[in-house]
Design a protein around this motif. Structure first.
Motif, PDB file in Angstrom:
ATOM      1  N   CYS A   1       4.342  -3.931  12.092  1.00 48.46           N
ATOM      2  CA  CYS A   1       3.294  -4.073  11.092  1.00 48.46           C
ATOM      3  C   CYS A   1       2.434  -5.298  11.360  1.00 48.46           C
ATOM      4  O   CYS A   1       1.256  -5.312  11.063  1.00 48.46           O
TER       5      CYS A   1
ATOM      6  N   LYS B   1      -0.328   1.988  -2.940  1.00 43.66           N
ATOM      7  CA  LYS B   1       0.429   2.167  -1.699  1.00 43.66           C
ATOM      8  C   LYS B   1       1.103   0.859  -1.305  1.00 43.66           C
ATOM      9  O   LYS B   1       0.550  -0.211  -1.537  1.00 43.66           O
TER      10      LYS B   1
ATOM     11  N   ARG C   1      -2.725  -2.086   6.297  1.00 50.11           N
ATOM     12  CA  ARG C   1      -2.069  -0.889   6.825  1.00 50.11           C
ATOM     13  C   ARG C   1      -0.967  -0.413   5.900  1.00 50.11           C
ATOM     14  O   ARG C   1      -0.264  -1.215   5.295  1.00 50.11           O
ATOM     15  N   HIS C   2      -0.829   0.912   5.836  1.00 48.57           N
ATOM     16  CA  HIS C   2       0.230   1.516   5.033  1.00 48.57           C
ATOM     17  C   HIS C   2       1.577   1.122   5.623  1.00 48.57           C
ATOM     18  O   HIS C   2       1.739   1.029   6.836  1.00 48.57           O
ATOM     19  N   TYR C   3       2.522   0.857   4.750  1.00 52.66           N
ATOM     20  CA  TYR C   3       3.863   0.508   5.197  1.00 52.66           C
ATOM     21  C   TYR C   3       4.795   1.628   4.773  1.00 52.66           C
ATOM     22  O   TYR C   3       4.768   2.011   3.618  1.00 52.66           O
TER      23      TYR C   3
ATOM     24  N   SER D   1       4.170   3.545   7.743  1.00 52.75           N
ATOM     25  CA  SER D   1       3.522   4.358   8.781  1.00 52.75           C
ATOM     26  C   SER D   1       2.557   3.566   9.662  1.00 52.75           C
ATOM     27  O   SER D   1       2.240   3.998  10.765  1.00 52.75           O
TER      28      SER D   1
ATOM     29  N   GLN E   1      -0.553   3.234   9.287  1.00 54.04           N
ATOM     30  CA  GLN E   1      -1.892   3.818   9.271  1.00 54.04           C
ATOM     31  C   GLN E   1      -2.848   2.826   8.623  1.00 54.04           C
ATOM     32  O   GLN E   1      -2.551   2.241   7.575  1.00 54.04           O
ATOM     33  N   VAL E   2      -4.005   2.618   9.237  1.00 56.38           N
ATOM     34  CA  VAL E   2      -4.996   1.692   8.690  1.00 56.38           C
ATOM     35  C   VAL E   2      -5.589   2.312   7.426  1.00 56.38           C
ATOM     36  O   VAL E   2      -6.069   3.443   7.440  1.00 56.38           O
ATOM     37  N   ILE E   3      -5.509   1.556   6.343  1.00 54.35           N
ATOM     38  CA  ILE E   3      -6.036   2.010   5.060  1.00 54.35           C
ATOM     39  C   ILE E   3      -7.394   1.372   4.788  1.00 54.35           C
ATOM     40  O   ILE E   3      -8.283   1.989   4.237  1.00 54.35           O
TER      41      ILE E   3
ATOM     42  N   GLN F   1     -13.227   1.923   7.078  1.00 53.88           N
ATOM     43  CA  GLN F   1     -12.002   2.484   7.627  1.00 53.88           C
ATOM     44  C   GLN F   1     -12.164   3.937   8.059  1.00 53.88           C
ATOM     45  O   GLN F   1     -11.684   4.332   9.095  1.00 53.88           O
ATOM     46  N   ASP F   2     -12.827   4.756   7.268  1.00 50.32           N
ATOM     47  CA  ASP F   2     -12.948   6.190   7.575  1.00 50.32           C
ATOM     48  C   ASP F   2     -14.122   6.516   8.483  1.00 50.32           C
ATOM     49  O   ASP F   2     -14.477   7.682   8.639  1.00 50.32           O
TER      50      ASP F   2
END
Length: 168
Positions: free
Chosen positions: A24, A54, A74-76, A78, A80-82, A111-112
């Motif tokens: 992470c 999250k 980032r999601h913890y 996984s 994944q960049v949030i 991010q998206d």
């Protein structure tokens, strides 16, 4: 016998948590430095109505050449960049009423792959993490404000040089 199995599960969970925390905190060490790395809950305001919550890792990441500091969230677990956005001098950090160790801010996030104005709120597990986040956020804003002021002053000086003064 059951307690032994429970101890093994607890140890496995601890080992996995350690590996995930190491991952992470990963950043591209060649181009950026991590200033601060924390675990928290991130809440994103969805359509101005409700909060989506999250577990996350929050990093203050500084680019080695430009000095730009951004938040990388980032999601913890996984990873994944949030959210990822620069901390700008115009951003304001506010305590979030009714939630202990919580604060919020508005940011234009990318991010998206598209720019979106979002409201973010983080809730920290400890007062120490909350205070470290606020202190670093405010330090970055102060530093960026000084940089922005210097950049504007240099641009104005360059413009005045080009214009010149006719002394006739």
């Amino acid at each position: 016998m059951a307690s032994n199995n429970g101890e093994e599960i607890a140890q496995d969970k601890e080992d996995v948590t350690t590996v995930l925390e190491d991952k992470c905190s990963f950043i591209d060490d060649e181009t950026q430095d991590s200033i601060l790395h924390l675990r928290s809950k991130l809440c994103i305001c969805i359509e101005g109505k409700e909060w989506e919550e999250k577990d996350v890792c929050v990093d203050f990441v500084k680019h080695k050449e430009s000095g730009t500091v951004r938040l990388l969230i980032r999601h913890y677990p996984s990873l994944q960049v949030i959210a990822k956005h620069p901390i700008m001098p115009t951003m304001e950090l506010e305590e979030y009423a009714g939630k202990h160790n919580s604060c919020k801010w508005n940011a234009t996030d990318f991010q998206d792959g598209e720019l979106k104005n979002q409201i973010f709120r983080v809730e920290f597990f400890t007062t120490e993490d909350w205070e470290a986040f606020i202190e670093n956020f405010e330090d970055v804003i102060e530093t960026q404000s000084k940089k922005e002021g210097n950049k504007n002053a240099n641009a104005a000086a360059g413009f005045l040089e080009k214009v010149g003064v006719d002394e006739t």
